[in-house]
Structures are given as C-alpha cells and as structure tokens.
Design an enzyme around this catalytic site. Structure first.
Site, PDB file in Angstrom:
ATOM      1  N   GLY A   1     -12.512  -3.861   1.681  1.00 11.01           N
ATOM      2  CA  GLY A   1     -13.891  -3.606   1.762  1.00 11.01           C
ATOM      3  C   GLY A   1     -14.203  -2.430   0.580  1.00 11.01           C
TER       4      GLY A   1
ATOM      5  N   ARG B   1       0.814  -1.222  -0.051  1.00 12.82           N
ATOM      6  CA  ARG B   1       0.224  -0.050   0.096  1.00 12.82           C
ATOM      7  C   ARG B   1       0.775   1.286   0.060  1.00 12.82           C
ATOM      8  NH1 ARG B   1      -5.230  -1.257   3.777  1.00 12.82           N
ATOM      9  NH2 ARG B   1      -6.520  -1.939   2.292  1.00 12.82           N
TER      10      ARG B   1
ATOM     11  N   LYS C   1     -16.892 -16.352   4.791  1.00 12.26           N
ATOM     12  CA  LYS C   1     -18.081 -16.290   5.126  1.00 12.26           C
ATOM     13  C   LYS C   1     -19.005 -16.088   3.946  1.00 12.26           C
ATOM     14  CE  LYS C   1     -17.874 -15.785  10.121  1.00 12.26           C
ATOM     15  NZ  LYS C   1     -17.905 -14.528  11.034  1.00 12.26           N
TER      16      LYS C   1
ATOM     17  N   GLY D   1      -8.262  -8.188   1.093  1.00 14.93           N
ATOM     18  CA  GLY D   1      -7.024  -8.187   2.040  1.00 14.93           C
ATOM     19  C   GLY D   1      -6.316  -9.461   1.879  1.00 14.93           C
TER      20      GLY D   1
END
Ligand code: ADP
Ligand code: 3PG
Ligand code: MG
Length: 401
Positions: free
Chosen positions: A378, A39, A208, A355
C-alpha cells in the site's frame, strides 16, 4: 522536501534510539512461522549502523492484524521475528513481552550501548491503531531519538507509532529521522516520479481494477505505455466489448476501465491461458481473441509474453505492480515468471512494488537482478499516486544550505 536521515544525527553513543520497522513479514496464517524474511533483512543496515555507533536500540513493529488479546493471538508475538533478527544481526537481541509498562522501562534502563531490544507487537496495545496520544507518550519516554524505518507502513495515517509517537518526540525537541531503507525507497521512487529514463513502461496486473484506480490514473499520467495482465485484464476486455467467457470481471468498474482505455497508452494481452475451472488440475488452452464460454482467464498467453518481453527490453525504466496471472498455481505462473525474468534481464531502471509481486520476484529467484524491489505494498502504491505519505510528514526536513 528531503528528510533528515541517520547521517544527520548527533553522536549516538549511549543514546536510546526508537526504531519503528515494518516486520509484518509474509507468514503461515496458522502458525505465524516466517515464510519470507525480506522485510527483516531490509532493516539490518540501519540497525547495524546504530549498534556499531554504540546506540541503545529499541525496535518496534506490528505483525499481522491481531485483535489485541496476546493470549488468543499468540502466533503474532514477535519472538520468532526477534530470533530471526538476532541471527541476521549477529548480536544478542532481547525481547520483552509487553509493548509499554514498567517491565519495558526496566529493560530499556538496563540496555547497554550496542544492545538491541525488541518490544512486543505494537498492535497488542489498543492505542496503536487509534493513534492514541497517551500510548505514544509512553513510547516516546523510552527514547531520545526516533527513526522511521517502516516504509511498508508509512501510508497508515492513524498508527500511533508512525504519527503520534514522532509528534510526541517533536514536542520534547527530540530528533526524528528516516532510516537507510526508507531513504532508498524514496530516492528510487522520486526518480521514477520526476526524471525516469525513457521510455517509461508500466506493467500492471493483480486482482482488481477497483483496488488500484488512483494508482492506474497516476501511472497513466507518467508512463509511455502501460502493459496490463492479471485478473484486471478481463474488466478492461469486457469494457472494450470483448468476450471474457467465465473470467471474473468487475461489473461496476466497466465505465472506469473504458475511461482509462481512452488514454491510448494501455496495452492489453492478445492471447490468454484459460482454464475450464479454477483449479491447478484444470484443463487449459491458449486462446487468441474472445475467451469462450465455460473458460476463465488465468494467465497471459505466449504471444503476449513475447510482446511484453520486447517492450521491457526496450524500456529505459520499468515499474511493475501486480502478478500477470494466478501465479501461486504453477501451471498459471508462466506469465508472471516471464515478466520477472524480463525485468531481471533488462538494462532499464527496474522497480517492483506490491506484496504479491515482490513475493513472486523472490520466489522466481530474480530479486537480486532487479534494481529495486520495494518492501511496500500500500505504501508503494500511495507514494506513486500522490508523492507523499502521512508518516513522512512527521520527520524533520533537511534544510538545504
Ligand atoms: P500486489 O499485492 O502485488 O499489489 P494484488 O494484490 O493486486 O498484487 O494481486 C495479487 C493476486 O492477484 C495474486 O494472489 C494473484 O494470484 C491474483 N491474480 C492475478 N491474476 C489472476 C487471474 N487471472 N486469476 C486469478 N487470480 C489472479
Ligand atoms: C503492509 O504489509 O502493508 C504493512 O505492514 C501495513 O500493514 P496493514 O495493512 O495491516 O496496516
Ligand atoms: Mg496484494
């Protein structure tokens, strides 16, 4: 609507440019040591462009989720990150120990054209997570121009540096643009959303179903096929009435999974690597069909790998989010590695987001051969879901002639 970028700015010589970056890097949770600096590397072209143009560059970021007390959360100070940035930029980078206040104002005043100053972790200030207008005004007073180069944070709707700060800049008539990284992230995702070379194959794994329902729904509306792996596999299998042994699945997502399966586009693994306990040293076997009691699924099996490899090779575009198995443990990493290598070998437009997924692609050494590895987790998911991000609404639109 296209956003204004660095190239739309007036001459930068001597201008104070506030650059919000996302230097929330992968780190050791005990020491704060940087585990992966991608990043930081990703923001270098923008920062270099600004210093080369003679701007006085003020860099702002959050790091981790500190409680707000720098004494207690010293590992989240930005000193290490500023030092790494200095190595990458090859120019001196100064760092201050506060976010706002007289010390910061003085440091900005003495910042020379071409110089770089890093402020302390924004989340040490209680105003950051509250989108506080006064805090934002204090930051706004430090700069003449605002640059959003923090793609990974663009989904946060209440971070002062992402929302209230550009609003304060707007109120003062100061420019608000995106940096090269955000521009690149948006261009590739806009292509994915509007005109992807077909067939468009989605590869989806990770922890999930519940984390990603909206993402799965929007992907299903766009892709030709969606290949499933990872822990979410077992919720889908269970919803189909299949045996999942001791694999963890989400009881409360079975209806949702059943509904998603009705799309007819979802491809589930046909074989699985299963383990007799959740440890790297567990006994393992490959099973086709139902997973026996006493065993839990930890990776996709070799037949599934072959099938997914072929689908990826034949695709025009591949978008991948979520590891295919418990890849942090070497014995369970083969499916994730194979998918990463299949993307790298493919001629398709290949896009990776998330991520852990981005970390996997880097760890397997194939990131350079993938068209785009997003810096967003996200933010990547949210943009694919809705085609918008709250922080981008604060940036000026580029008017088309
Ligand atoms: P991303 O951050 O890329 O969006 P997620 O956060 O959804 O991905 O999921 C990543 C995590 O899912 C990884 O830590 C990985 O170990 C875990 N995972 C994937 N498959 C399994 C599995 N079968 N069993 C246990 N953990 C799994
Ligand atoms: C991320 O890593 O997703 C961004 O840096 C945002 O961090 P946050 O989830 O702590 O807001
Ligand atoms: Mg994750």
């Amino acid at each position: 609507m296209a956003k204004k970028t660095l190239k739309d700015l007036p001459p930068l010589q001597g201008k104070r440019v506030l650059v919000r970056v996302d230097f929330n890097v992968a780190h050791d949770p005990k020491t704060g040591a940087i585990v992966n600096d991608r990043r930081i590397r990703a923001a270098v072209p923008t920062l270099k462009y600004l210093t080369d143009a003679g701007a006085r560059v003020i860099v702002m970021s959050h790091f981790g989720r500190p409680e707000g007390d720098p004494a207690k959360d010293a590992i989240y100070r930005l000193d290490r990150i500023a030092a790494r940035l200095q190595e990458l930029l090859g120019v001196r980078v100064r760092k201050v120990d506060e976010v706002v206040g007289p010390g910061v104002t003085a440091a900005v005043e003495t910042l020379l054209p071409g110089g770089v100053l890093v402020l302390e972790n924004l989340r040490f200030h209680p105003g950051e997570k509250k989108n506080d207008a006064y805090f934002a005004q204090c930051l706004a007073d430090l700069g003449d121009i605002y640059v959003n180069e923090a793609f990974g944070t663009c989904h946060n709707a209440k971070d002062a540096s992402m929302i209230a700060l550009p609003q304060a800049m707007a109120a003062a008539g100061k420019p608000r643009v995106i940096g090269f990284l955000v521009e690149k992230e948006l261009a590739i995702l806009d292509q994915l959303l509007s005109a992807p070379p077909r067939p468009l194959v989605g590869v989806l794994g990770g922890a999930k179903v519940s984390d990603k329902i909206k993402f799965i729904e929007s992907l299903l509306a766009k892709v030709d096929r969606l290949l499933i792996g990872g822990a979410m596999t077992y919720t889908f299998l269970k919803a189909q009435g299949g045996g999942v042994g001791n694999s963890r699945f989400e009881h409360d997502q079975l209806d949702v999974a059943g509904r998603l399966l009705e799309s007819g586009k979802i491809v589930l693994p046909t074989d699985h690597v299963v383990a007799d306990r959740p440890e790297a040293s567990a006994a393992t076997q490959v099973v086709e069909g139902p997973i026996p009691d006493g065993w839990l699924g930890v990776d996709i099996g070799p037949k599934t790998i072959e099938q997914y490899r072929r689908a990826i090779a034949e695709a025009g575009t591949v978008v991948w989010n979520g590891p295919m198995g418990w890849f942090e443990l070497e014995p369970f990493s083969h499916g994730t590695r194979a998918v990463a290598e299949a993307l790298a070998a493919s001629k398709a437009v290949t896009i990776v987001g998330g991520g852990e997924t981005a970390e996997a692609v880097e760890a397997f050494g194939v990131a350079d051969r993938i068209k785009h590895v997003s810096t967003g987790g996200g933010a990547f998911l949210n943009y694919v879901e809705s085609g918008r991000l709250p922080a981008l609404d604060q940036i000026e639109d580029r008017k088309t002639p």
